[in-house]
Design an enzyme around this catalytic site. Structure first.
Site, PDB file in Angstrom:
ATOM      1  N   TYR A  15      55.533  57.450  46.303  1.00  9.93           N
ATOM      2  CA  TYR A  15      56.862  56.886  46.309  1.00  9.93           C
ATOM      3  C   TYR A  15      57.009  55.036  46.255  1.00  9.93           C
ATOM      4  O   TYR A  15      58.049  54.382  46.494  1.00  9.93           O
ATOM      5  CB  TYR A  15      58.646  57.680  47.344  1.00  9.93           C
ATOM      6  CG  TYR A  15      58.554  58.812  47.130  1.00  9.93           C
ATOM      7  CD1 TYR A  15      60.278  58.980  46.975  1.00  9.93           C
ATOM      8  CD2 TYR A  15      56.688  59.646  46.504  1.00  9.93           C
ATOM      9  CE1 TYR A  15      59.561  60.301  45.605  1.00  9.93           C
ATOM     10  CE2 TYR A  15      57.981  61.376  45.904  1.00  9.93           C
ATOM     11  CZ  TYR A  15      58.774  61.374  45.669  1.00  9.93           C
ATOM     12  OH  TYR A  15      59.267  62.293  45.179  1.00  9.93           O
ATOM     13  N   HIS A  40      57.426  55.670  64.511  1.00 10.65           N
ATOM     14  CA  HIS A  40      57.173  56.516  62.934  1.00 10.65           C
ATOM     15  C   HIS A  40      56.274  57.119  62.785  1.00 10.65           C
ATOM     16  O   HIS A  40      55.467  57.357  61.705  1.00 10.65           O
ATOM     17  CB  HIS A  40      56.635  55.218  62.200  1.00 10.65           C
ATOM     18  CG  HIS A  40      57.992  53.596  61.135  1.00 10.65           C
ATOM     19  ND1 HIS A  40      57.719  53.201  60.860  1.00 10.65           N
ATOM     20  CD2 HIS A  40      58.995  53.983  62.679  1.00 10.65           C
ATOM     21  CE1 HIS A  40      58.712  52.470  60.690  1.00 10.65           C
ATOM     22  NE2 HIS A  40      59.482  52.530  61.550  1.00 10.65           N
ATOM     23  N   TYR A  94      60.973  42.725  57.598  1.00  8.11           N
ATOM     24  CA  TYR A  94      61.879  42.430  58.897  1.00  8.11           C
ATOM     25  C   TYR A  94      61.316  40.444  59.201  1.00  8.11           C
ATOM     26  O   TYR A  94      62.799  40.132  59.856  1.00  8.11           O
ATOM     27  CB  TYR A  94      61.425  42.888  60.250  1.00  8.11           C
ATOM     28  CG  TYR A  94      62.069  44.177  60.514  1.00  8.11           C
ATOM     29  CD1 TYR A  94      63.699  44.372  60.363  1.00  8.11           C
ATOM     30  CD2 TYR A  94      61.232  45.080  60.901  1.00  8.11           C
ATOM     31  CE1 TYR A  94      64.461  45.678  60.968  1.00  8.11           C
ATOM     32  CE2 TYR A  94      61.258  46.621  60.283  1.00  8.11           C
ATOM     33  CZ  TYR A  94      63.666  46.993  60.757  1.00  8.11           C
ATOM     34  OH  TYR A  94      64.098  48.138  60.588  1.00  8.11           O
ATOM     35  N   GLU A 103      66.228  55.453  51.921  1.00  6.31           N
ATOM     36  CA  GLU A 103      66.176  55.814  51.300  1.00  6.31           C
ATOM     37  C   GLU A 103      66.785  57.221  51.127  1.00  6.31           C
ATOM     38  O   GLU A 103      66.566  58.080  51.546  1.00  6.31           O
ATOM     39  CB  GLU A 103      64.876  55.522  50.232  1.00  6.31           C
ATOM     40  CG  GLU A 103      63.908  54.676  49.665  1.00  6.31           C
ATOM     41  CD  GLU A 103      63.316  53.974  49.651  1.00  6.31           C
ATOM     42  OE1 GLU A 103      62.074  53.400  48.963  1.00  6.31           O
ATOM     43  OE2 GLU A 103      62.199  55.668  49.518  1.00  6.31           O
ATOM     44  N   GLN A 161      59.204  56.364  70.513  1.00  3.76           N
ATOM     45  CA  GLN A 161      59.335  57.685  69.670  1.00  3.76           C
ATOM     46  C   GLN A 161      58.765  58.795  68.983  1.00  3.76           C
ATOM     47  O   GLN A 161      58.928  59.550  68.469  1.00  3.76           O
ATOM     48  CB  GLN A 161      59.711  56.658  67.759  1.00  3.76           C
ATOM     49  CG  GLN A 161      60.324  55.957  67.581  1.00  3.76           C
ATOM     50  CD  GLN A 161      60.399  55.157  66.790  1.00  3.76           C
ATOM     51  OE1 GLN A 161      60.124  56.116  65.237  1.00  3.76           O
ATOM     52  NE2 GLN A 161      60.955  54.177  65.571  1.00  3.76           N
TER      53      GLN A 161
END
Length: 400
Positions: free
Chosen positions: A260, A158, A271, A250, A91
């Site tokens: 949060y 991430h 997972y 979310e 990513q």
């Protein structure tokens, strides 16, 4: 049902990978009756972000490390020089690109990317540079790093590293928890946080966590997973979305000083199948204003503020990777709800394009929406395909 045929700007269709860049017209139908007809204008290699320059041209980042200046009038391209070396893979790579609110005066552009250290660990970086834009040459000059993820870690997932300027001129950065989970609750790591800085990278004195250590003074909120969408609404409120684990994506109203909950609570599960306590079991954590089970895999966010489609004023538009759709969310008072989906899979099949893949080496995302004129419109994404419309001729049927 209202039907419009009007000139509303240019619809730019960005298609990543090796698929044909041939111009095609596309009909996109929404589940609530809205219909959009769009025309494609270009093909790019793994486009990750885009922003409009004041004169109407585009800066488009490609994940492998290329920044493209795209001239809409003649569809010509200039490769921007001076882009820092990026750690490309998974990513990671070249990420977001946005302009300083006073770009016309100072020519500052802000970009995020991933770097790797000598040990092979990686982390996101945010830098700013002056954009020198001549007729046939564009270059980033005086590049300075403003922020880094701490610590760098193993893995290529991430990073998040989305950017947005708030109404008071502060720079907000989404910092993913790098698939390590627990750093999201750490005061000594800036992973899993929303960061708030001054435009020069210094720390505002009114940030909420002033007694948790020097690094925590940069935090605006904590307890996040992987935030790939960030936008301010017309009231100056900050919204983000983040990918949940196994389901539980979310959509959050971000308030300074709030936690949060990730990884202590979630509306999804690990997972592995291991259950995570639901949000309503821990009232001390901020629960999402909207969540999705099953997952939509949200990627990118804009909040519509144009005047052309009055029924969409203040609506959020979210690109869904797994759902292969553009999702319209209505926000008003305490009510935040999904109200329409524009399915992209049928449209892609009708164009005969068979180039979609989802794997750990490619994370497409919705480009940034940048108003540069009157009545700019929507943005969406379908796997490797990215769309934005700004000034184009459309046949549009709305039932809103």
């Amino acid at each position: 049902m209202h039907r419009f045929s009007l000139w509303s700007g240019l619809f730019l269709f960005l298609l990543a990978g090796s698929c044909s860049g041939e111009s095609v017209k596309t009909l996109i139908e929404g589940s609530a009756g809205s219909r959009l007809q769009a025309e494609s204008f270009g093909a790019f290699n793994e486009p990750w972000a885009m922003t409009f320059l004041p004169e109407g041209d585009l800066l488009i980042s490609e994940k492998s490390g290329t920044l493209v200046l795209f001239h809409l009038k003649d569809r010509s391209r200039v490769l921007v020089q001076g882009v820092p070396e990026v750690a490309y893979g998974g990513q990671g790579g070249l990420g977001d690109i946005i302009l300083h609110p006073q770009y016309r005066e100072n020519h500052w552009v802000y970009l995020s990317y991933v770097e790797r250290d000598e040990s092979g660990n990686s982390g996101a970086v945010v830098a700013r540079a002056l954009l020198k834009n001549a007729a046939a040459r564009a270059e980033l000059e005086n590049l300075e790093v403003l922020w880094r993820q701490i610590p760098k870690v193993q893995g290529t997932g991430h990073y998040s590293h989305r950017l947005a300027f708030g109404p008071e001129g502060h720079l907000f950065i989404t910092s993913g928890e790098r698939q390590k989970q627990t750093p999201a609750q750490s005061w000594t790591q800036n992973l899993g946080k929303v960061i708030r800085l001054n435009p020069d990278g210094t720390v505002p004195a009114d940030n909420p966590f002033q007694d948790k250590g020097e690094l925590a003074k940069t935090f605006w909120s904590l307890g996040h997973r992987n935030l790939l969408g960030i936008a301010f609404d017309q009231e100056g409120q900050l919204w983000t979305h983040e990918m949940g684990p196994r389901h539980g994506d979310e959509f959050n109203l971000i308030l300074g000083g709030e936690n949060y909950g990730w990884p202590l609570v979630s509306w999804g599960d690990q997972y592995s199948g291991l259950a995570i306590p639901d949000h309503d079991t821990r009232r001390e954590f901020h629960s999402p204003e909207l969540y999705w089970v099953p997952s939509i895999a949200p990627s990118g966010l804009i909040i519509y503020s144009g005047t052309l489609f009055s029924g969409w004023q203040g609506n959020a538009f979210i690109g869904g990777l797994v759902s292969e759709s553009l999702i319209r969310v209505r926000m008003g008072g305490d009510q935040v709800q999904e109200v329409e989906r524009f399915a992209m899979k049928k449209r892609a099949q009708s164009e005969g394009m068979n180039c979609h893949r989802r794997d750990s080496n490619f994370l497409p995302r919705l480009p940034e929406f940048r108003p540069v004129g009157n009545d700019l419109g929507l943005i969406t994404i379908k796997s490797l395909q990215t769309f934005v419309f700004k000034s184009f001729y459309i046949d549009l049927e709305l039932s809103i």
